[in-house]
Design a protein around this motif. Structure first.
Motif, short mmCIF file in Angstrom:
data_model
loop_
_atom_site.label_atom_id
_atom_site.label_comp_id
_atom_site.label_asym_id
_atom_site.label_seq_id
_atom_site.Cartn_x
_atom_site.Cartn_y
_atom_site.Cartn_z
N GLN A 79 0.84 -1.20 0.00
CA GLN A 79 0.00 0.00 0.00
C GLN A 79 0.87 1.25 0.00
N HIS A 80 1.87 1.25 0.85
CA HIS A 80 2.71 2.44 0.95
C HIS A 80 3.62 2.61 -0.26
N ALA A 81 3.95 1.51 -0.93
CA ALA A 81 4.81 1.59 -2.11
C ALA A 81 4.00 1.90 -3.37
N GLY A 82 2.68 1.81 -3.30
CA GLY A 82 1.84 2.08 -4.46
C GLY A 82 1.94 1.01 -5.53
N LYS A 83 2.32 -0.19 -5.14
CA LYS A 83 2.49 -1.29 -6.10
C LYS A 83 1.21 -2.12 -6.20
N ALA A 84 1.16 -2.92 -7.26
CA ALA A 84 0.05 -3.86 -7.41
C ALA A 84 0.11 -4.89 -6.29
N VAL A 85 -1.05 -5.42 -5.93
CA VAL A 85 -1.13 -6.38 -4.84
C VAL A 85 -1.75 -7.68 -5.35
N MET A 86 -1.17 -8.80 -4.92
CA MET A 86 -1.74 -10.13 -5.16
C MET A 86 -1.98 -10.76 -3.80
N ILE A 87 -3.21 -11.21 -3.57
CA ILE A 87 -3.55 -11.84 -2.31
C ILE A 87 -4.17 -13.21 -2.62
N PHE A 88 -3.66 -14.23 -1.96
CA PHE A 88 -4.22 -15.57 -2.08
C PHE A 88 -5.07 -15.82 -0.84
N ALA A 89 -6.30 -16.23 -1.04
CA ALA A 89 -7.21 -16.50 0.07
C ALA A 89 -7.70 -17.94 -0.02
N THR A 90 -7.65 -18.65 1.09
CA THR A 90 -8.18 -20.00 1.17
C THR A 90 -9.61 -19.92 1.68
N LEU A 91 -10.52 -20.53 0.95
CA LEU A 91 -11.93 -20.52 1.34
C LEU A 91 -12.19 -21.56 2.42
N ARG A 92 -12.93 -21.17 3.41
CA ARG A 92 -13.26 -22.09 4.51
C ARG A 92 -14.25 -23.13 4.03
N GLU A 93 -14.03 -24.38 4.42
CA GLU A 93 -14.92 -25.47 4.03
C GLU A 93 -16.34 -25.24 4.53
N TRP A 104 -2.58 0.70 -2.76
CA TRP A 104 -3.04 1.38 -1.54
C TRP A 104 -4.36 0.81 -1.03
N ASN A 105 -5.04 -0.03 -1.84
CA ASN A 105 -6.26 -0.70 -1.38
C ASN A 105 -5.99 -2.02 -0.66
N GLY A 106 -4.73 -2.42 -0.60
CA GLY A 106 -4.38 -3.72 -0.02
C GLY A 106 -4.91 -3.92 1.38
N GLU A 107 -4.77 -2.93 2.24
CA GLU A 107 -5.22 -3.07 3.62
C GLU A 107 -6.74 -3.21 3.69
N ASP A 108 -7.45 -2.46 2.85
CA ASP A 108 -8.91 -2.56 2.83
C ASP A 108 -9.37 -3.93 2.34
N ILE A 109 -8.69 -4.47 1.34
CA ILE A 109 -9.03 -5.80 0.83
C ILE A 109 -8.76 -6.83 1.93
N TYR A 110 -7.63 -6.70 2.62
CA TYR A 110 -7.30 -7.61 3.71
C TYR A 110 -8.41 -7.59 4.77
N ARG A 111 -8.84 -6.40 5.16
CA ARG A 111 -9.91 -6.30 6.17
C ARG A 111 -11.20 -6.97 5.67
N PHE A 112 -11.54 -6.75 4.40
CA PHE A 112 -12.73 -7.37 3.81
C PHE A 112 -12.65 -8.89 3.91
N LEU A 113 -11.48 -9.44 3.59
CA LEU A 113 -11.31 -10.90 3.60
C LEU A 113 -11.39 -11.48 5.01
N MET A 114 -11.01 -10.71 5.99
CA MET A 114 -11.00 -11.20 7.37
C MET A 114 -12.38 -11.14 8.02
N GLU A 115 -13.35 -10.49 7.36
CA GLU A 115 -14.71 -10.42 7.92
C GLU A 115 -15.39 -11.76 7.92
#
Length: 99
Positions: A17-31, A88-99
């Motif tokens: 987010q602070h570097a302004g770079k693209a973000v890739m996030i891998f999320a494992t879906l709960r069974e 810079w949206n990385g933190e917001d996406i992370y929070r969304f995924l943790m909901e």
């Protein structure tokens, strides 16, 4: 354990987010989140989650691309790849995924 991984993921999102770079996030879906009328996650149900997440995040002006990842013998988990060119949206996406 898992808490350390969560902290590392959160830090990686913040760094991107602070570097302004693209973000890739891998999320494992709960069974326990798999559709009730199926035998676990399949490609179609993972694609539906991608569509739903993309749609829900678009309401907050966060644009993502979301892709189901085919389970393999070495990694049988149902996973999704989420990317955004706006790091810079990385933190917001992370929070969304943790909901």
């Amino acid at each position: 354990g898992a808490q350390n991984n969560d902290k590392a993921l959160e830090q990686a999102a913040l760094d991107a987010q602070h570097a302004g770079k693209a973000v890739m996030i891998f999320a494992t879906l709960r069974e326990d989140g798999a559709p009730k009328n199926s035998n676990g996650w399949d490609w179609e149900s993972m694609a539906e989650v991608c569509d739903e997440w993309s749609h829900r995040l678009s309401y907050t002006l966060i644009e993502i691309s979301c892709y189901p990842i085919e389970p393999t013998e070495s990694d049988p988990n149902a996973s999704i790849l989420i990317t955004t060119v706006r790091g810079w949206n990385g933190e917001d996406i992370y929070r969304f995924l943790m909901e």
